[in-house]
Design an enzyme around this catalytic site. Structure first.
Site, mmCIF file in Angstrom:
data_model
loop_
_atom_site.group_PDB
_atom_site.id
_atom_site.type_symbol
_atom_site.label_atom_id
_atom_site.label_comp_id
_atom_site.label_asym_id
_atom_site.label_seq_id
_atom_site.Cartn_x
_atom_site.Cartn_y
_atom_site.Cartn_z
ATOM 1 N N CYS A 110 0.941 -1.476 -0.009
ATOM 2 C CA CYS A 110 0.041 -0.026 0.047
ATOM 3 C C CYS A 110 0.795 1.278 0.064
ATOM 4 O O CYS A 110 2.023 1.373 -0.191
ATOM 5 C CB CYS A 110 -0.913 -0.116 1.280
ATOM 6 S SG CYS A 110 -0.969 -1.555 2.016
ATOM 7 N N ASN A 341 1.448 -0.694 5.912
ATOM 8 C CA ASN A 341 1.853 -1.112 4.382
ATOM 9 C C ASN A 341 2.973 -2.030 4.588
ATOM 10 O O ASN A 341 4.076 -2.034 5.108
ATOM 11 C CB ASN A 341 2.346 0.240 4.028
ATOM 12 C CG ASN A 341 3.246 0.069 2.746
ATOM 13 O OD1 ASN A 341 3.269 -1.037 2.075
ATOM 14 N ND2 ASN A 341 4.130 0.998 2.240
ATOM 15 N N GLY A 342 2.555 -3.170 4.185
ATOM 16 C CA GLY A 342 3.589 -4.579 4.397
ATOM 17 C C GLY A 342 3.020 -5.794 4.196
ATOM 18 O O GLY A 342 2.005 -5.807 3.831
ATOM 19 N N MET A 588 21.761 -28.561 -12.471
ATOM 20 C CA MET A 588 20.801 -29.343 -13.027
ATOM 21 C C MET A 588 19.823 -29.753 -12.442
ATOM 22 O O MET A 588 18.754 -30.448 -12.923
ATOM 23 C CB MET A 588 21.480 -30.555 -14.037
ATOM 24 C CG MET A 588 22.537 -30.049 -15.283
ATOM 25 S SD MET A 588 22.368 -29.015 -16.384
ATOM 26 C CE MET A 588 21.236 -29.889 -17.383
ATOM 27 N N GLU A 1008 20.629 -13.606 -17.124
ATOM 28 C CA GLU A 1008 21.125 -12.436 -16.520
ATOM 29 C C GLU A 1008 22.507 -12.051 -17.250
ATOM 30 O O GLU A 1008 23.186 -12.981 -17.444
ATOM 31 C CB GLU A 1008 21.292 -12.856 -15.091
ATOM 32 C CG GLU A 1008 21.876 -11.867 -14.189
ATOM 33 C CD GLU A 1008 21.959 -11.622 -13.099
ATOM 34 O OE1 GLU A 1008 22.172 -10.638 -12.071
ATOM 35 O OE2 GLU A 1008 21.637 -12.524 -12.381
ATOM 36 N N LYS A 1076 16.436 -22.443 -7.119
ATOM 37 C CA LYS A 1076 16.597 -21.860 -5.765
ATOM 38 C C LYS A 1076 15.785 -20.675 -5.680
ATOM 39 O O LYS A 1076 16.365 -19.567 -5.456
ATOM 40 C CB LYS A 1076 18.373 -21.786 -5.703
ATOM 41 C CG LYS A 1076 19.026 -21.200 -7.019
ATOM 42 C CD LYS A 1076 20.247 -20.746 -6.417
ATOM 43 C CE LYS A 1076 21.036 -19.972 -7.728
ATOM 44 N NZ LYS A 1076 22.449 -19.737 -7.315
ATOM 45 N N CYS A 1241 24.443 -31.134 -24.789
ATOM 46 C CA CYS A 1241 24.784 -31.362 -23.214
ATOM 47 C C CYS A 1241 24.568 -32.885 -23.063
ATOM 48 O O CYS A 1241 23.628 -33.649 -23.495
ATOM 49 C CB CYS A 1241 23.759 -30.572 -22.428
ATOM 50 S SG CYS A 1241 23.509 -31.430 -20.936
ATOM 51 N N CYS A 1247 28.089 -28.873 -14.146
ATOM 52 C CA CYS A 1247 28.074 -27.572 -14.390
ATOM 53 C C CYS A 1247 28.729 -26.518 -13.521
ATOM 54 O O CYS A 1247 29.413 -25.573 -14.054
ATOM 55 C CB CYS A 1247 26.685 -26.823 -14.666
ATOM 56 S SG CYS A 1247 25.600 -27.980 -15.566
ATOM 57 N N CYS A 1252 32.801 -28.593 -17.943
ATOM 58 C CA CYS A 1252 31.916 -29.338 -18.741
ATOM 59 C C CYS A 1252 32.570 -29.993 -19.786
ATOM 60 O O CYS A 1252 33.352 -29.192 -20.590
ATOM 61 C CB CYS A 1252 30.769 -28.410 -19.364
ATOM 62 S SG CYS A 1252 29.690 -29.131 -20.432
#
Length: 1624
Positions: A110, A341-342, A588, A1008, A1076, A1241, A1247, A1252
């Site tokens: 909020c 607010n939370g 993996m 990323e 994760k 692969c 990895c 690899c």
């Protein structure tokens, strides 16, 4: 103004308006600039259009009435997460326990604020100002699918007696006695009969209580301004006036009204209209006006608020953004005491503990009436409503509001230099209450008032913005944003912000403002807390670990077999923890069957998945922000919370919940605790059936008896002299859960703590489960014994001797194990955003996959178990299957390897197995249909391993020829590949996948870390499959492009530059990843090659940290802001938000859709390619089938499904998977691991080691040269999958994908016999709430959602500015700005970046803004943009800026001291990659977080400044908060330390502190300060320059290792002359 979105005003309430976008023409910019003044006069129009998406097109299509009926007008009792009838009936038995389903369906965030007059003079202006401020917060709220029903807005004020007396006068009533009258603001049932009944109950209760009813006043309202959905649930709103004759003082009067309200609530619980009766407030001091309204409508709806007679000396205002779109009138805020607010993350535990307290809470002020005011919590209410109830109980019991909130929401007082030195009594207060009340943990800005005091406080992490200012005429303002009210700057005498854990209160009676430590000191000095703690609190002294094993090897093995250990558990988990002191990592993803579907026996823990934070609250970084976290535990009785005295301090403190054998023994000897050991075994001598449940019932009775006879410590133990074949151990988690729940139900839980002494606990997940279901501490005796045995084994001794393994002593290996458990626990808490283990205890932050409702209701009551599963007897058999191994003659002399982590022949089935990858390679490399058929056959004959394997297709139609089905070329356009970062996988793999997807018209994902611009242009130089542009690839064709259509914005913001953003087709905000969820990442230094460092604007070889949360997404309104920023910089790119499946995801998805996202991606827990801790891979996140079903159905119920495209991924391998997902509601499909397998692969699963063997996931040149893949292989694979989809569609008789999406009626349960149970319930997956009103293709092809009219469009329509951009000229402009103008300059930057790239623009735009800027001011700036703001700004200034200059300075006639004032908000320069920022004033938390290359000067900051910095330079000419430079791996910081307080505030894990000795460093510092003074006129800067010799020695330079050998940091090193120092 009733209708800004272009439909007739009459239509507002007549029919619902779904905002189904239509193509928009570009808004006429001339119209905009002409009407800007009009827009600002009615500024909330702009905001409303933005929020409710009216900018997306003004033709509004009506929704059908059917979908509206569905649209979640569920009664308050049922949740939107679709309980099955079975759950409801079985839950009725234990109705008091908090149910996660109810909690998940109500989440919100909020915008809030208050205004108070220190002279306590009531005026109508305060109310008017509050309504104006509320209107300027509209973008912080949300709207329903009709775009008109707000999620809630409201105000709390003092009672306007003049207004009510005027009414009384007209009614011929005597005037109200303001010292004796209570005013109730009541929502009553609409139905006349129910209304009469409700009033009758109220009248009878008042009569019994001796209250005289003066009258009922219907509250005058204007219903025409209410949205469609809100009108459906609009209550009858009346005010009740009562006279309290028997009480004289205000507190007693308030208490009487409180009791009366509680009695009314209890009296109506059985009535069918009970949910329709609600008291917004019932008080002599305050009154609350609120509703399911948008901010701007609140004042139009309640006519009272417009009356000049409505006067108040303060007002708290609140605008709600509920992620769930069946918001209800009572859940609007403010509540009766608080505006919140939370998000409270530990709410389920808090509710259970509050319920447990009901029997112990007593206070003389209640005069023996405590029973009448129960219960203290309501699981059906929102987290805010429950926090309000707890605070209200304490307030009415005689505590001040400040004290109540210090107890409920304590600050992070440990490791706090200022508190421990200057205010030890405050630390004692917190320590005393830590043992009495578990913190209500989570991000929260709380505003509160009891009518005498008004105040605000912030949670321990400071995760919500809160700014305050005070004026000469004695007004104090607090708000989520600055600029919500027009202000004369010369009248402001103070400007500040609330930092983490801080509080500010205004005492209306004596006109004083108390800032943080004043308030707390006053509260903490009331009692001698420190003395009581010293006398009564006992700290556990650490005891040494055992120095030799207790059992011989054979006995250890026998125990390990009996308790279910496998050789992987011992070798990969326990031994790694013992030797390295940290959890093992793997990669993996998780591709084994869910425990319930597996044919191998599993421990009970494997049926539990950890919950994690996404969107509605942030995860915490336990490594870099550990200072707010604590694993301390108090053992012993928790006394009466309302009584203050030494007896409550009689407890034992443990520094962590991990006990060794010696420490457990010490506890057993503690006479104060009177410990009692309860053995946990069940007897199968008379057969298995019924034995486990009977033993549990007996255990609970024994626990009950022990507590009643005074024991304060129950030790549940499965240790015995000799284990017996017919007495297996009860799974310890089941025992702990059962005893915990039993004691709660019997009101005994506060009297004792539970400790588990067990063999069956060794991994961090197992510790977390035990604590989450009620254990305070655990002694894992068999795990420690295993460590000791390992240390003494010949193998270990030899490895250490030969230097193959670091030498650790017997003591060290056990200490390492314990340390690994503790760090793992911190990580699990932090995923959910929880800081304190004491709040996590009993909070049940898990969901269950595969236990039946009888087990769940008995031991884990309130947890979600959607698919049902094992009964008690089936669980007993599974437990026994381990136990018997210890006694059978033919048992091997070593532990079995179940193959749960690594694939092995004969072990557990793995989806990605060597045979599968061989078959797939053969099919795609030979382009052979028959080989693909063999691959299909292999998948079809696999064991059941995922939920969709329990389903099969059915059809009501005859098959059709495949020729009639839509072509493969159109199906493949729905395919995407996973977001794998370049860094985790090699450049070759990354580019081959992108080229293949572009050939098909599908989409690849950058992951990323940015993208090389060389990949953005089509190749024209290919000969024989090779191109000099991309020489490392083969199999290329002319016309190929290696660009990723989806470009990812992750929490590290690496490579996110304006040019990267404008060259995307889609932008994906990665909130969580399947492998994760709730955790950050780290690219190890050895993987950061020169190439990757260039793309990520960092240095080669330096590790790069991605924080667990996005630091600009702590809540749903923050996410809406980032979506806004991305739409701003690239209005042509769709924005997607990637979530991971977990219970409650439907609620989150609704919030994301309301936040204006174009696409929502749901990932399953089984995804993931990179390195992750084993416990995260295995135990977090849920199956995508449930996540997708819940999201799709919740979006449909809320009328939001047409706004967003749904994409799903996680373990997809075939056309069957695609069609299963389609029939559950997905429009597009993501392939991760399998796409890597298709390009070469071999599933070596290393990895995470950079080794690899085929160069798919390595950065090593020699390995990358082995990369076997060509784009054509992946193209072949996807075409085969599409052909398989066509074949199934033809079989089912459907011509196109559109016809089957969302059609769960095409699925049915498969007849398949599972080894463990036949009790699995798939009704949730197969349920159907209707179909979207548009076809999937229309949803996919709709235009990008827009931000509506924005200030940048006004600027871009100015011919001088366009000419300056086109012809690279110089232009100067000045314009006014307001807080509703957000992400200003972002769109201009996008236009420049698209044309010139990040550095190519040679013109200059010199633009000055006057006023208060909205969030993300100056985001994504490019070189050549010189932006100046005269005024102040909110959060995220300079986000992602890549160049240019940003200068912020207060207006000339300021009345406050600029260097003391906060003029920019939190999280400035997040992910910035260039340019300069100068701020004359202070900044909030996390200044320059993840800054790459920007240089900045600021005059003070909050906590965590320079966090995760990788480059650039920050100069701070004033005070800083705690935890400076955490995770800072690059760049330099210069901090002025005038009073010698900096040292304890710096996080020195990475950086070194030194004085500025290097001449080049001195020059750098001086030239930046000179530039700062020149640009901002800073007096502080000028003083420093004037007295340079005196000030220079007061500066510290913070130097990370990567900067140690630069000339700025080291006097010995000379810089090569070519790089001259950049002088200002």
């Amino acid at each position: 103004m009733a209708q800004s979105a272009g439909a007739g005003a009459a239509a507002v309430s007549a029919a619902p308006r779904a905002l189904l976008p239509t193509p928009t023409s570009n808004l006429d910019s001339a119209f905009l600039s002409r009407n800007r003044s009009l827009l600002l006069r009615q500024r909330s129009i702009v905001v409303h259009r933005r929020l409710c998406g009216a900018g997306r097109g003004s033709r509004l299509l009506p929704l059908t009435s059917r979908s509206l009926r569905v649209a979640a007008h569920q009664r308050e009792g049922t949740s939107s997460i679709g309980n099955t009838a079975q759950t409801v009936s079985s839950r009725a038995r234990r109705s008091k326990v908090a149910d996660l389903n109810d909690i998940l369906s109500e989440r919100g965030a909020c915008g809030v604020g208050f205004i108070a007059n220190l002279k306590n003079e009531p005026s109508h202006k305060i109310v008017e100002d509050a309504l104006v401020a509320l209107g300027c917060m509209e973008h912080r709220g949300g709207c329903g699918a009709d775009n008109d029903s707000g999620d809630g807005a409201g105000v709390m004020t003092s009672v306007p007696w003049d207004l009510y007396n005027n009414w009384a006068d007209k009614q011929g009533l005597p005037s109200l006695d303001k010292y004796k009258t209570g005013v109730g603001m009541v929502f009553l049932p609409k139905n006349d009969k129910a209304l009469e009944e409700a009033k009758k109950v109220i009248a009878n209760t008042c009569l019994k209580e001796g209250l005289e009813i003066v009258g009922w006043r219907p509250v005058p309202v204007n219903e025409s301004v209410v949205g469609y959905y809100a009108k459906e649930t609009l209550p009858n709103i009346q005010q009740l006036f009562v006279k309290v004759l028997k009480e004289d003082n205000v507190d007693d009067l308030e208490r009487e009204l409180y009791i009366c309200r509680k009695l009314i609530e209890r009296a109506v619980t059985t009535e069918e209209w009970s949910n329709d009766l609600y008291f917004c407030s019932f008080s002599n001091q305050t009154v609350v006006y609120k509703g399911m309204l948008r901010s701007e409508v609140l004042g139009q709806f309640y006519l009272d608020l417009q009356s000049d007679l409505y006067k108040s000396s303060f007002a708290i205002y609140h605008r709600r953004y509920s992620t769930n779109t069946s918001p209800r009138w009572p859940l609007a805020q403010p509540m009766r005491l608080l505006g919140h607010n939370g998000e409270i993350n530990t709410i389920q535990g808090n509710l259970n503990w509050m319920q447990s307290r009901e029997t112990t809470i007593k206070s003389p002020v209640w005069r023996g009436r405590e029973n009448e005011i129960r219960p203290y919590g309501n699981p059906k209410g929102s987290d805010s409503a429950n926090l309000d109830s707890a605070a209200e109980l304490m307030l009415r019991s005689g505590r001040s509001p400040a004290e109540a909130l210090m107890i409920l929401v304590p600050e992070a007082y440990k490791k706090h230099p200022t508190l421990s030195i200057k205010y030890p009594e405050v630390v004692d207060f917190y320590d005393y209450y830590k043992g009495q009340m578990e913190a209500w943990d989570g991000p929260a800005l709380l505003l509160f008032s009891d009518g005498k005091t008004v105040g605000a406080c912030l949670d321990r992490n400071g995760l919500r913005p809160a700014r305050y200012w005070r004026t000469v005429d004695d007004f104090v303002y607090v708000a989520s944003e600055v600029g919500v009210l027009p202000m004369d700057e010369s009248k402001i005498t103070m400007k500040g912000r609330l930092g983490p854990g801080m509080m500010i209160t205004v005492d209306l009676q004596n006109g004083q403002v108390y800032e943080n430590t004043d308030v707390k000191k006053k509260v903490a000095s009331a009692h001698p807390y420190g003395k009581w703690l010293n006398e009564s609190m006992r700290s556990m002294k650490p005891v040494n670990f055992l120095s030799s094993p207790v059992m011989d090897d054979e006995l250890v093995l026998k125990h390990q077999q009996a308790f279910g250990y496998s050789s992987e558990d011992v070798q990969m988990v326990i031994e790694t923890m013992a030797s390295q002191g940290k959890e093992p990592t793997f990669c993996m993803g998780d591709d084994i069957p869910l425990a319930i579907l597996s044919q191998k026996p599993h421990m009970i823990y494997d049926y539990f998945k950890q919950r994690f934070a996404q969107v509605t609250n942030p995860a915490i970084d336990p490594l870099r922000e550990g200072l707010v976290m604590s694993l301390e535990v108090n053992l012993g009785k928790r006394g009466n919370l309302l009584e203050v005295g030494p007896q409550n301090a009689e407890q034992v403190i443990l520094s962590s919940p991990v006990l060794n054998e010696g420490e457990l023994e010490t506890l057993m000897k503690d006479t104060g605790l009177k410990p009692q050991v309860l053995p946990t075994f069940f007897d199968i001598g008379k057969g298995i059936d019924g034995s486990l449940q009977k033993a549990l019932e007996e255990l609970c009775e024994a626990a009950d008896e022990a507590v009643r006879s005074g024991s304060q410590l129950l030790v549940l133990s499965d240790r015995s002299e000799e284990i017996e074949p017919t007495r297996p151990a009860i799974p310890i988690l089941l025992a702990v859960g059962a005893v915990h729940q039993h004691l709660i139900q019997n009101g005994l839980r506060m009297a004792a703590s539970i400790v588990a002494d067990t063999a069956q606990c060794f991994s961090t997940h197992q510790f977390a489960c035990l604590i989450g279901y009620g254990a305070s501490a655990i002694c894992p005796y068999l795990a420690f014994e295993t460590c000791r045995q390992w240390r003494l084994s010949t193998k270990t001794v030899n490895l250490m001797k030969n230097g193959k393994m670091p030498t650790v002593t017997m003591e060290q290996c056990q200490r390492n194990f314990s340390k690994a458990v503790k760090s793992g626990l911190l990580k699990i808490l932090s995923k959910m955003g929880i800081s304190l283990l004491s709040s996590y205890c009993g909070a049940q932050i898990f969901e269950i996959y595969g236990l039946g409702h009888d087990i769940v209701d008995f031991a884990f009551c309130g947890s979600v178990s959607k698919i049902g599963g094992l009964t008690f007897d089936e669980l007993a058999r599974e437990t026994l299957s381990f136990w018997v191994k210890a006694f059978s003659e033919d048992t091997a002399k070593r532990l079995e390897n179940f193959g749960f982590i690594q694939f092995r022949p004969g072990g557990e089935y793995h989806g990605n197995n060597p045979q599968m990858s061989k078959l797939l390679h053969k099919a795609v490399r030979q382009k052979s249909e028959s080989a693909y058929a063999v691959y299909q056959q292999h998948l079809a004959s696999r064991p059941v391993s995922v939920l969709r394997d329990l389903l099969e297709f059915k059809s009501d139609r005859a098959p059709i020829p495949v020729g009639k089905v839509e072509p493969a070329s159109s199906i493949v356009q729905r395919f995407c590949t996973g977001g794998m970062s370049l860094g985790a996988i090699s450049r070759e793999t990354h580019e081959a996948i992108a080229i293949a997807m572009n050939r098909l018209g599908g989409k690849s994902n950058s992951g990323e870390g940015g993208e090389d611009p060389i990949r953005w242009n089509p190749l024209t130089d290919v000969t024989d499959g090779y191109s000099p542009t991309l020489p490392h690839l083969k199999g290329l064709q002319n016309g190929d492009t290696a660009t990723s259509a989806i470009k990812q914005v992750a929490s590290g913001r690496f490579g996110v530059t304006p040019t990267f953003l404008v060259n995307a087709d889609q932008l994906e905000i990665k909130i969580a990843q399947g492998a994760k969820p709730g955790e950050g990442g780290q690219l190890p230094g050895k993987k950061v090659s020169a190439y990757i460092a260039r793309l990520r604007n960092s240095k080669p070889g330096v590790p790069l940290i991605s924080p667990p949360p996005h630091h600009d997404i702590y809540s749903i309104e923050d996410l809406a802001q980032l979506i806004y920023d991305l739409h701003q910089v690239n209005p042509k790119a769709k924005v997607s938000v990637k979530l991971v499946a977990e219970a409650g995801i439907g609620t989150v998805a609704s919030g994301v859709a309301k936040g204006n996202a174009d696409i929502i991606q749901i990932s399953g827990h089984d995804g993931g390619t990179g390195a992750s801790p084993v416990s995260s891979i295995k135990h977090a996140g849920g199956p995508w089938e449930l996540g997708l079903a819940e999201s799709h159905q919740t979006l449909i119920q809320n009328g939001l499904r047409e706004r967003v495209l749904l994409r799903v991924d996680g373990g997809f391998k075939s056309g069957v998977d695609v069609l299963m997902a389609a029939s559950m509601g997905a429009d597009e499909f993501g392939f991760g691991s399998v796409a890597m397998i298709a390009t070469g692969c071999v599933m070596a699963r290393i990895c995470h080691t950079n080794n690899c063997p085929v160069g798919v996931a390595s950065q090593r040149e020699e390995l990358r040269a082995r990369f076997p893949g060509v784009p054509g292989d992946l193209v072949n694979y996807f075409l085969y999958v599409a052909e398989e989809v066509r074949g199934i569609l033809a079989q089912l008789g459907y011509e196109k994908m559109d016809d089957v999406i969302g059609r769960t009626d095409l699925l049915r349960p498969r007849h398949v016999s599972l080894m463990k149970t036949q009790q699995i319930n798939l009704s949730y997956l197969l349920s159907n709430v209707g179909l979207p009103k548009w076809s999937s293709t229309v949803i996919r092809n709709q235009p990008v959602h827009t931000n509506g009219p924005v200030l940048d469009d006004v600027l871009l329509s100015d011919p001088e500015i366009t000419e300056a951009i086109e012809k690279e000229k110089v232009v100067n402009k000045t314009i006014k700005i307001y807080n509703i103008d957000r992400a200003v300059c972002g769109r201009i930057a996008g236009v420049i970046a698209k044309k010139y790239g990040d550095t190519g623009f040679a013109g200059q735009l010199n633009i000055t803004f006057m006023g208060s800027a909205g969030q993300s001011f100056g985001c994504f700036l490019t070189p050549g943009m010189n932006i100046r703001l005269v005024g102040e700004a909110n959060d995220y200034v300079g986000k992602g800026m890549a160049g240019g200059e940003l200068v912020l300075t207060p207006p000339e006639n300021f009345g406050f001291c600029p260097e003391e004032a906060t003029i920019v908000g939190n999280t400035c320069l997040y992910g910035a990659t260039g340019g300069q920022l100068f701020v004359r004033g202070k900044a909030g938390e996390r200044f320059a977080v993840r800054n790459s290359l920007t240089e900045a000067v600021v005059e003070g900051t909050g906590d965590h400044c320079c966090e995760y910095m990788t480059g650039g330079c920050v100069v701070i000419l004033g005070k800083v908060g705690r935890n400076v430079a955490a995770g800072m791996t690059g760049g330099l910081a210069y901090i002025l330390d005038e009073d010698d307080t900096l040292l304890p505030k710096v996080n020195r894990e990475i950086v070194r502190m030194q004085r500025v000795n290097a001449p080049v460093g001195q020059m750098q510092l001086k030239s930046l300060i000179e530039a700062h003074v020149e640009k901002t006129g800073s007096t502080k800067g000028a003083t420093i320059l004037r007295e340079w010799e005196a000030y220079l020695p007061l500066f510290w330079q913070l130097v990370p290792p990567s900067e140690e050998d630069t000339p700025e940091a080291s006097a010995e090193i000379q810089r090569v002359p070519t790089k001259e120092m950049q002088s200002a």
